[in-house]
Design an enzyme around this catalytic site. Structure first.
Site, PDB file in Angstrom:
ATOM      1  N   ASP A  28       2.174 -40.423  12.260  1.00  0.00           N
ATOM      2  CA  ASP A  28       1.566 -41.023  11.081  1.00  0.00           C
ATOM      3  C   ASP A  28       1.858 -42.535  11.068  1.00  0.00           C
ATOM      4  OD1 ASP A  28       0.667 -41.793   8.631  1.00  0.00           O
ATOM      5  OD2 ASP A  28       2.212 -40.730   7.487  1.00  0.00           O
ATOM      6  N   GLU A  80      17.984 -58.221  29.612  1.00  0.00           N
ATOM      7  CA  GLU A  80      18.183 -56.923  30.265  1.00  0.00           C
ATOM      8  C   GLU A  80      16.933 -56.560  31.056  1.00  0.00           C
ATOM      9  OE1 GLU A  80      18.855 -54.754  26.360  1.00  0.00           O
ATOM     10  OE2 GLU A  80      17.710 -53.289  27.490  1.00  0.00           O
ATOM     11  N   CYS A 112      21.126 -56.329  24.043  1.00  0.00           N
ATOM     12  CA  CYS A 112      20.392 -57.318  23.242  1.00  0.00           C
ATOM     13  C   CYS A 112      21.215 -58.558  22.903  1.00  0.00           C
ATOM     14  CB  CYS A 112      19.885 -56.674  21.964  1.00  0.00           C
ATOM     15  SG  CYS A 112      18.700 -55.360  22.252  1.00  0.00           S
ATOM     16  N   ARG A 199      20.704 -41.787  15.751  1.00  0.00           N
ATOM     17  CA  ARG A 199      21.338 -42.347  14.558  1.00  0.00           C
ATOM     18  C   ARG A 199      22.685 -43.012  14.877  1.00  0.00           C
ATOM     19  NH1 ARG A 199      19.216 -41.053   9.700  1.00  0.00           N
ATOM     20  NH2 ARG A 199      17.464 -39.616   9.765  1.00  0.00           N
ATOM     21  N   THR A 201      23.194 -45.193  16.901  1.00  0.00           N
ATOM     22  CA  THR A 201      22.999 -46.635  17.121  1.00  0.00           C
ATOM     23  C   THR A 201      23.143 -47.421  15.812  1.00  0.00           C
ATOM     24  OG1 THR A 201      20.613 -46.506  16.762  1.00  0.00           O
ATOM     25  CG2 THR A 201      21.365 -46.261  19.028  1.00  0.00           C
ATOM     26  N   HIS A 234      20.418 -59.699  14.374  1.00  0.00           N
ATOM     27  CA  HIS A 234      19.625 -59.044  15.414  1.00  0.00           C
ATOM     28  C   HIS A 234      18.620 -58.085  14.763  1.00  0.00           C
ATOM     29  CE1 HIS A 234      18.252 -57.072  18.929  1.00  0.00           C
ATOM     30  NE2 HIS A 234      18.821 -55.927  18.631  1.00  0.00           N
ATOM     31  N   LYS A 239      14.006 -52.844   9.454  1.00  0.00           N
ATOM     32  CA  LYS A 239      14.884 -52.347   8.394  1.00  0.00           C
ATOM     33  C   LYS A 239      16.355 -52.796   8.542  1.00  0.00           C
ATOM     34  CE  LYS A 239      14.497 -48.032   5.884  1.00  0.00           C
ATOM     35  NZ  LYS A 239      14.052 -46.641   5.978  1.00  0.00           N
ATOM     36  N   ASN A 266      10.941 -56.318  18.768  1.00  0.00           N
ATOM     37  CA  ASN A 266      12.315 -56.606  19.178  1.00  0.00           C
ATOM     38  C   ASN A 266      12.301 -57.154  20.596  1.00  0.00           C
ATOM     39  OD1 ASN A 266      15.007 -56.647  19.850  1.00  0.00           O
ATOM     40  ND2 ASN A 266      15.307 -54.430  19.774  1.00  0.00           N
ATOM     41  N   SER A 296      24.000 -53.632  22.325  1.00  0.00           N
ATOM     42  CA  SER A 296      24.560 -52.293  22.468  1.00  0.00           C
ATOM     43  C   SER A 296      25.594 -52.273  23.569  1.00  0.00           C
ATOM     44  CB  SER A 296      23.442 -51.300  22.779  1.00  0.00           C
ATOM     45  OG  SER A 296      22.620 -51.160  21.655  1.00  0.00           O
TER      46      SER A 296
END
Lengths: 348, 130
Positions: A28, A80, A112, A199, A201, A234, A239, A266, A296
């Site tokens: 969606d 990267e 990143c 999650r 992350t 970052h 969100k 990103n 990360s």
């Protein structure tokens, strides 16, 4: 005081919308847009990679600085998606920019955060007096697996920052780094796409490191969030940076200018550095600016900067980030996007 | 293109290095030993501006193997501000819109990949001015 004497950014002109990707996988589009706060992302052409993006951003940085490239004593590129597994991106970029051969060059990798890592080292060499000018670049043509959440965000672009001691556009007031071993996102040798811990992350990775680094640099400088005109964190999606900014006491107004992820995506190592470039496109003399990256694996680098009165004049020497986000663009179908990202396997 | 030749051409391909004849001031790209206009042999090093104008163009529909994924694409003769003409691919646009007189900038791009696993060859392509 040492600081940024020139900066530049580059964002490829191809775009694919979140809606186009969602339709391909039966998702969606409204839920994706609402959940990740992403509208579209940049896509590199078949002839664009970390090297070409770095050259474009580096040229703009040198234009704004008005510095002879031969005086640049160090060049570092964080990414990267370096095009070669063995052979540095930095050598090509330096040759194209007219830097060297009397120059120290290295390619950095830290998911990143590699871009701010390059900036951190470049600034350190200038501050110590080891070199007169040093350039730190963060650029990526990010990878995201098909039908993965990352596919909506992984994009292409980057920013370059030239550090020096004279004719500074933004003083570096303070720096801080916070790092721990956190396996939230990785790509092993030979794998096409990175994997992530879903999650995981979020809280133990992104939010822990970004908040720790930011709180520490605020303590170190004795500044409150309200002292800053702008802040950029970052941007793995739309969100997270808004949520972490709110947790730390920053307002939406402080974040708005650098929050370019809804239409850029990103750009991994180029994410917060390009957000910083967008802020430098608008900042006024004496404005305080905060940037906190996240990579990360995991870690965050924070910088506190103060704009100088030279910035307003110098920014006109090269294209702004907004002009690249809102200028001429070409919208791709998912099929064209798959071709451009070389996701289609052909016979040799 | 074998790697040694690509390496030798880096100054002209990466930095658009050219030579300005001391005698007649003509800018020559790539550099030569003798000026084709006045026969002069003394030059000053210069670099081409990254702006120019399309003189003529064509659209390639049947591309060589290395560029099949990019077809159709425009190739153009571009004249820079120094009066130098160079043949370049025109990127980031609909190839049918590339016409004489179009203003372009020269951007650093990947030109080709030297077969599977070979070196990556960079240079400049034209992009229409925004």
């Amino acid at each position: 005081m040492a600081g940024i004497v020139g900066y530049g950014a580059f964002i490829p002109r191809n775009r694919v919308t979140a809606e186009e990707i969602a339709k391909q996988w039966g998702k969606d589009p409204a839920a994706i847009r609402r959940g990740l706060l992403l509208e579209e992302k940049s896509v590199p052409g078949l002839d664009e990679d970390t090297i070409t993006i770095s050259v474009a951003a580096g040229r703009a940085a040198l234009e704004r600085a008005g510095v002879d490239p031969q005086r640049v004593g160090a060049l570092y590129i964080g990414s990267e998606s370096h095009p070669y597994a063995v052979k540095p991106s930095g050598t090509v970029v330096a040759e194209a920019l007219g830097i060297g051969p009397e120059v120290h060059i290295a390619d950095f990798e830290f998911a990143c955060k590699a871009g701010t890592e390059a900036m951190f080292v470049a600034f350190g060499l200038v501050e110590s007096g080891r070199v007169e000018y040093a350039m730190g670049i963060g650029a990526d043509t990010s990878q995201g697996a098909p039908n993965d959440a990352l596919e909506y965000s992984a994009s292409a672009g980057g920013a370059a920052f030239l550090f020096g001691r004279q004719h500074v556009l933004a003083d570096v007031v303070e720096t801080y780094s916070y790092t721990s071993d956190t396996p939230d996102f990785w790509r092993r040798e030979g794998e096409f796409y990175p994997r992530h811990g879903g999650r995981f992350t979020g809280e133990p990775a992104y939010f822990r490191h970004v908040t720790a680094a930011t709180r520490a640099i605020l303590d170190k400088t004795g500044l409150e969030p309200a002292a800053f005109r702008y802040a950029v964190f970052h941007m793995p999606n739309g969100k997270f940076p808004l949520a972490v900014g709110k947790q730390l006491g920053f307002t939406r107004e402080q974040l708005e200018v650098g929050w370019i992820v809804p239409t850029m995506g990103n750009t991994y190592s180029g994410s917060s550095p390009t957000g910083l470039a967008a802020i430098l496109d608008e900042a006024e003399a004496d404005d305080l600016i905060l940037i906190t990256s996240f990579g990360s694996g995991a870690g965050s680098d924070s910088f506190v900067l103060r704009a100088t009165d030279l910035l307003a004049d110098r920014r006109t020497r090269a294209p702004t980030v907004r002009s690249m986000l809102e200028g001429r663009r070409r919208y791709l179908t998912y099929g064209e996007y798959a071709k451009y990202r070389e996701k289609i396997i052909l016979n040799a | 293109m074998p790697s040694p030749r690509y390496w030798r051409e880096i100054p002209s391909r990466y930095r658009l290095e050219a030579a300005a004849c001391r005698g007649c001031k003509r800018v020559i790209y790539p550099k030569r030993q003798v000026c084709p206009q006045c026969g002069g042999v003394e030059f000053e090093a210069t670099r081409l501006a990254h702006r120019g104008r399309v003189v003529t163009s064509t659209v390639v529909h049947v591309a060589p193997t290395d560029l099949q994924m990019e077809a159709p694409y425009a190739m153009a003769v571009v004249e820079t501000e120094e009066g130098v003409r160079l043949m370049v691919q025109v990127a980031d646009c609909d190839p049918s819109e590339v016409l004489p007189g179009m203003e372009v900038t020269l951007e650093f791009r990947l030109i080709r990949k030297e077969d599977h696993g070979g070196i990556l060859c960079y240079g400049h392509k034209a992009v229409p001015v925004e």
